[in-house]
Design a protein around this motif. Structure first.
Motif, PDB file in Angstrom:
ATOM      1  N   ILE A  83      40.884  50.027  33.580  1.00 51.12           N
ATOM      2  CA  ILE A  83      39.968  50.092  32.431  1.00 51.12           C
ATOM      3  C   ILE A  83      39.939  48.768  31.679  1.00 51.12           C
ATOM      4  O   ILE A  83      38.859  48.209  31.414  1.00 51.12           O
ATOM      5  CB  ILE A  83      40.356  51.263  31.490  1.00 51.12           C
ATOM      6  CG1 ILE A  83      40.044  52.602  32.172  1.00 51.12           C
ATOM      7  CG2 ILE A  83      39.609  51.154  30.162  1.00 51.12           C
ATOM      8  CD1 ILE A  83      40.480  53.821  31.398  1.00 51.12           C
ATOM      9  N   ASP A  84      41.106  48.213  31.345  1.00 56.00           N
ATOM     10  CA  ASP A  84      41.137  46.940  30.605  1.00 56.00           C
ATOM     11  C   ASP A  84      40.546  45.782  31.409  1.00 56.00           C
ATOM     12  O   ASP A  84      39.692  45.043  30.890  1.00 56.00           O
ATOM     13  CB  ASP A  84      42.565  46.619  30.168  1.00 56.00           C
ATOM     14  CG  ASP A  84      43.020  47.506  29.008  1.00 56.00           C
ATOM     15  OD1 ASP A  84      42.145  48.021  28.286  1.00 56.00           O
ATOM     16  OD2 ASP A  84      44.233  47.691  28.843  1.00 56.00           O
ATOM     17  N   PRO A  85      40.952  45.583  32.678  1.00 56.15           N
ATOM     18  CA  PRO A  85      40.349  44.494  33.454  1.00 56.15           C
ATOM     19  C   PRO A  85      38.838  44.639  33.630  1.00 56.15           C
ATOM     20  O   PRO A  85      38.131  43.631  33.767  1.00 56.15           O
ATOM     21  CB  PRO A  85      41.063  44.585  34.815  1.00 56.15           C
ATOM     22  CG  PRO A  85      42.323  45.311  34.551  1.00 56.15           C
ATOM     23  CD  PRO A  85      42.034  46.245  33.421  1.00 56.15           C
ATOM     24  N   SER A  86      38.358  45.877  33.623  1.00 51.69           N
ATOM     25  CA  SER A  86      36.922  46.103  33.811  1.00 51.69           C
ATOM     26  C   SER A  86      36.093  45.518  32.678  1.00 51.69           C
ATOM     27  O   SER A  86      34.992  44.995  32.899  1.00 51.69           O
ATOM     28  CB  SER A  86      36.624  47.604  33.922  1.00 51.69           C
ATOM     29  OG  SER A  86      37.243  48.161  35.047  1.00 51.69           O
ATOM     30  N   ILE A  87      36.617  45.607  31.459  1.00 50.80           N
ATOM     31  CA  ILE A  87      35.867  45.123  30.280  1.00 50.80           C
ATOM     32  C   ILE A  87      35.530  43.646  30.440  1.00 50.80           C
ATOM     33  O   ILE A  87      34.366  43.241  30.334  1.00 50.80           O
ATOM     34  CB  ILE A  87      36.671  45.346  28.979  1.00 50.80           C
ATOM     35  CG1 ILE A  87      37.186  46.784  28.868  1.00 50.80           C
ATOM     36  CG2 ILE A  87      35.832  44.953  27.775  1.00 50.80           C
ATOM     37  CD1 ILE A  87      36.143  47.836  28.821  1.00 50.80           C
ATOM     38  N   SER A  88      36.547  42.848  30.705  1.00 51.07           N
ATOM     39  CA  SER A  88      36.332  41.401  30.802  1.00 51.07           C
ATOM     40  C   SER A  88      35.502  41.044  32.024  1.00 51.07           C
ATOM     41  O   SER A  88      34.638  40.168  31.973  1.00 51.07           O
ATOM     42  CB  SER A  88      37.673  40.660  30.833  1.00 51.07           C
ATOM     43  OG  SER A  88      38.489  41.162  31.871  1.00 51.07           O
ATOM     44  N   ALA A  89      35.728  41.733  33.163  1.00 46.07           N
ATOM     45  CA  ALA A  89      34.992  41.410  34.388  1.00 46.07           C
ATOM     46  C   ALA A  89      33.505  41.708  34.240  1.00 46.07           C
ATOM     47  O   ALA A  89      32.653  40.905  34.650  1.00 46.07           O
ATOM     48  CB  ALA A  89      35.577  42.199  35.560  1.00 46.07           C
ATOM     49  N   ILE A  90      33.175  42.856  33.640  1.00 44.49           N
ATOM     50  CA  ILE A  90      31.767  43.219  33.456  1.00 44.49           C
ATOM     51  C   ILE A  90      31.102  42.294  32.451  1.00 44.49           C
ATOM     52  O   ILE A  90      29.969  41.821  32.661  1.00 44.49           O
ATOM     53  CB  ILE A  90      31.648  44.692  33.003  1.00 44.49           C
ATOM     54  CG1 ILE A  90      32.126  45.626  34.123  1.00 44.49           C
ATOM     55  CG2 ILE A  90      30.211  45.025  32.596  1.00 44.49           C
ATOM     56  CD1 ILE A  90      32.263  47.078  33.704  1.00 44.49           C
ATOM     57  N   THR A  91      31.805  42.003  31.355  1.00 41.50           N
ATOM     58  CA  THR A  91      31.253  41.101  30.332  1.00 41.50           C
ATOM     59  C   THR A  91      30.941  39.734  30.930  1.00 41.50           C
ATOM     60  O   THR A  91      29.868  39.161  30.684  1.00 41.50           O
ATOM     61  CB  THR A  91      32.255  40.940  29.167  1.00 41.50           C
ATOM     62  OG1 THR A  91      32.549  42.227  28.620  1.00 41.50           O
ATOM     63  CG2 THR A  91      31.675  40.052  28.078  1.00 41.50           C
ATOM     64  N   GLU A  92      31.862  39.221  31.720  1.00 41.24           N
ATOM     65  CA  GLU A  92      31.659  37.905  32.337  1.00 41.24           C
ATOM     66  C   GLU A  92      30.508  37.939  33.338  1.00 41.24           C
ATOM     67  O   GLU A  92      29.675  37.040  33.390  1.00 41.24           O
ATOM     68  CB  GLU A  92      32.946  37.469  33.039  1.00 41.24           C
ATOM     69  CG  GLU A  92      32.863  36.086  33.671  1.00 41.24           C
ATOM     70  CD  GLU A  92      34.160  35.689  34.345  1.00 41.24           C
ATOM     71  OE1 GLU A  92      34.139  34.716  35.125  1.00 41.24           O
ATOM     72  OE2 GLU A  92      35.200  36.348  34.117  1.00 41.24           O
ATOM     73  N   HIS A  93      30.452  39.006  34.140  1.00 46.83           N
ATOM     74  CA  HIS A  93      29.423  39.088  35.177  1.00 46.83           C
ATOM     75  C   HIS A  93      28.021  39.213  34.585  1.00 46.83           C
ATOM     76  O   HIS A  93      27.060  38.663  35.133  1.00 46.83           O
ATOM     77  CB  HIS A  93      29.716  40.289  36.086  1.00 46.83           C
ATOM     78  CG  HIS A  93      28.865  40.332  37.316  1.00 46.83           C
ATOM     79  ND1 HIS A  93      29.193  39.653  38.472  1.00 46.83           N
ATOM     80  CD2 HIS A  93      27.689  40.963  37.584  1.00 46.83           C
ATOM     81  CE1 HIS A  93      28.281  39.867  39.393  1.00 46.83           C
ATOM     82  NE2 HIS A  93      27.353  40.656  38.876  1.00 46.83           N
ATOM     83  N   LEU A  94      27.885  39.944  33.485  1.00 49.20           N
ATOM     84  CA  LEU A  94      26.564  40.171  32.875  1.00 49.20           C
ATOM     85  C   LEU A  94      26.279  39.192  31.747  1.00 49.20           C
ATOM     86  O   LEU A  94      25.375  39.422  30.938  1.00 49.20           O
ATOM     87  CB  LEU A  94      26.478  41.600  32.339  1.00 49.20           C
ATOM     88  CG  LEU A  94      26.605  42.750  33.356  1.00 49.20           C
ATOM     89  CD1 LEU A  94      26.358  44.091  32.670  1.00 49.20           C
ATOM     90  CD2 LEU A  94      25.639  42.581  34.518  1.00 49.20           C
TER      91      LEU A  94
END
Length: 396
Positions: A83-94
């Protein structure tokens, strides 16, 4: 409107019936296409262990597979750790993409969506598809405590909740004390261009029989394929003069000790049951259209898209009266709902149907008519209304 459609634990483009892919995948994919056809921009977001990739998959619809926990094949039980790694990865990707609304599917995506919606200052709409409390109540199978706590928080904090049926809406009110004014009911749809009765009839896969059943879905205890096989075995003992056969489409999901083939052996059904890999939609429609009855023996089911798709092919359904199946199937009109997931009860119904083909023909007409309630175009319009309400409330 630019929509972030979150489905972290399974890709909306994955073949249903394999791994953790099922009706939710079909729902997210087809809803996204319907919203795109209405002129909106939809960004479906899922997790991949390999390289990130973004591809346009339809009119106004993109599929973003974002690398999270690189190289790790995680089970569904392990996914809360991302859950935590997903936040940063999605934010960076989009990065640079201005999202207007987040629509999260299942509690895991909801927890990520809650944080992203706050970060982007946009409303969060949640579709649970299944909830821990309802699942426990119907199946008797215990759910993790962390999931229950997360669902309570999610349902409290999100802007709006979209339930698949009035049954699911009632469950959310009953088990989570959700305010009914926060709930919208949007019936899932069926792609009637794919699932329809105008199919070429195939030769019976197991020779001449009195009743041929089709099961399509994941091979896991909750989906109840074992119940179907045991019921066929019981029917064979009670009425040895009737030949009842079944084609089982899907692959193992979850526990490796769920051994359906050993049940076939124990029940002496080697000449009556065949197992097949999951089918793509066009071939699945053909299998449904050529069945006498499609079996949905799930112990818990939020809606049951297989039931709706089968009925669109003019094929009646036999299912347990659990969750949304009690809404997806019009009992004794488009199919038959079993009051209990009980082997002898199922066996009695199979014997009745095998000996009375006119019942199947009549229910087939009812199935086709009932399936008209379920269209993705209607679902898209109703979902947009929910989004607009979420935006209106968010801006106050």
């Amino acid at each position: 409107m630019r929509i972030a459609m979150l489905s972290l634990h399974t890709s909306p483009m994955q073949q249903p019936g394999s791994g953790d892919a099922g009706g939710m995948n079909v729902y997210i994919q087809n809803l996204s296409f319907a919203l795109g056809a209405l002129g909106h921009e939809v960004h479906m977001i899922t997790r991949t262990a390999s390289e990130s990739e973004s591809v346009q998959v339809g009119e106004g619809v993109w599929m973003h597979q974002i690398q999270i926990a690189a190289g790790q094949e995680l089970s569904k039980e392990e996914l809360p750790s991302i859950i935590d790694p997903s936040i940063s990865a999605i934010t960076e990707h989009l990065h640079g993409l201005k999202i207007n609304i987040v629509h999260a599917h299942y509690w895991l995506s909801g927890m990520v969506g809650m944080r992203l919606a706050k970060q982007w200052s946009v409303p969060l709409v949640v579709s649970m598809h299944t909830s821990a409390a309802a699942k426990e109540h119907e199946s008797g199978i215990a759910e993790p405590e962390n999931r229950k706590i997360a669902e309570e928080q999610l349902l409290l904090e999100c802007s709006r909740i979209i339930a698949n049926t009035p049954v699911e809406a009632n469950q959310l009110e009953r088990f989570y004390s959700v305010d009914s004014h926060k709930l919208d009911v949007v019936l899932p749809g069926v792609n009637h261009r794919v699932f329809h009765p105008n199919q070429d009839k195939l030769q019976r896969p197991l020779g001449e029989d009195d009743l041929h059943l089709v099961y399509a879905g994941r091979m896991q205890r909750l989906k109840g394929a074992h119940l179907l096989l045991q019921a066929i075995g019981e029917a064979k003992r009670q009425a040895p003069n009737l030949r009842i056969t079944a084609s089982i489409f899907g692959s193992l999901s979850g526990s490796s000790d769920y051994d359906l083939k050993s049940i076939v052996s124990t029940e002496g059904l080697q000449d009556a049951v065949r197992f097949y890999d999951p089918l793509e939609p066009n071939k699945l429609a053909l299998a449904f259209a050529n069945a006498d009855v499609v079996a949905v023996p799930s112990l818990s089911e939020t809606f049951g898209l297989v039931a709706a798709e089968a009925q669109a092919c003019g094929t009646p359904v036999i299912a347990n009266a659990v969750g949304g199946l009690a809404y997806a199937v019009n009992n004794n009109v488009s199919g038959w709902l079993m009051a209990e997931p009980e082997v002898k009860l199922w066996a009695q119904k199979l014997i009745e149907l095998a000996g009375n083909p006119e019942l199947i023909t009549l229910a087939g007409h009812g199935a086709l008519e009932h399936s008209g309630l379920f269209t993705w175009e209607r679902a898209g319009v109703a979902t947009l209304a929910s989004y607009r309400q979420a935006q209106s409330q968010f801006q106050r």
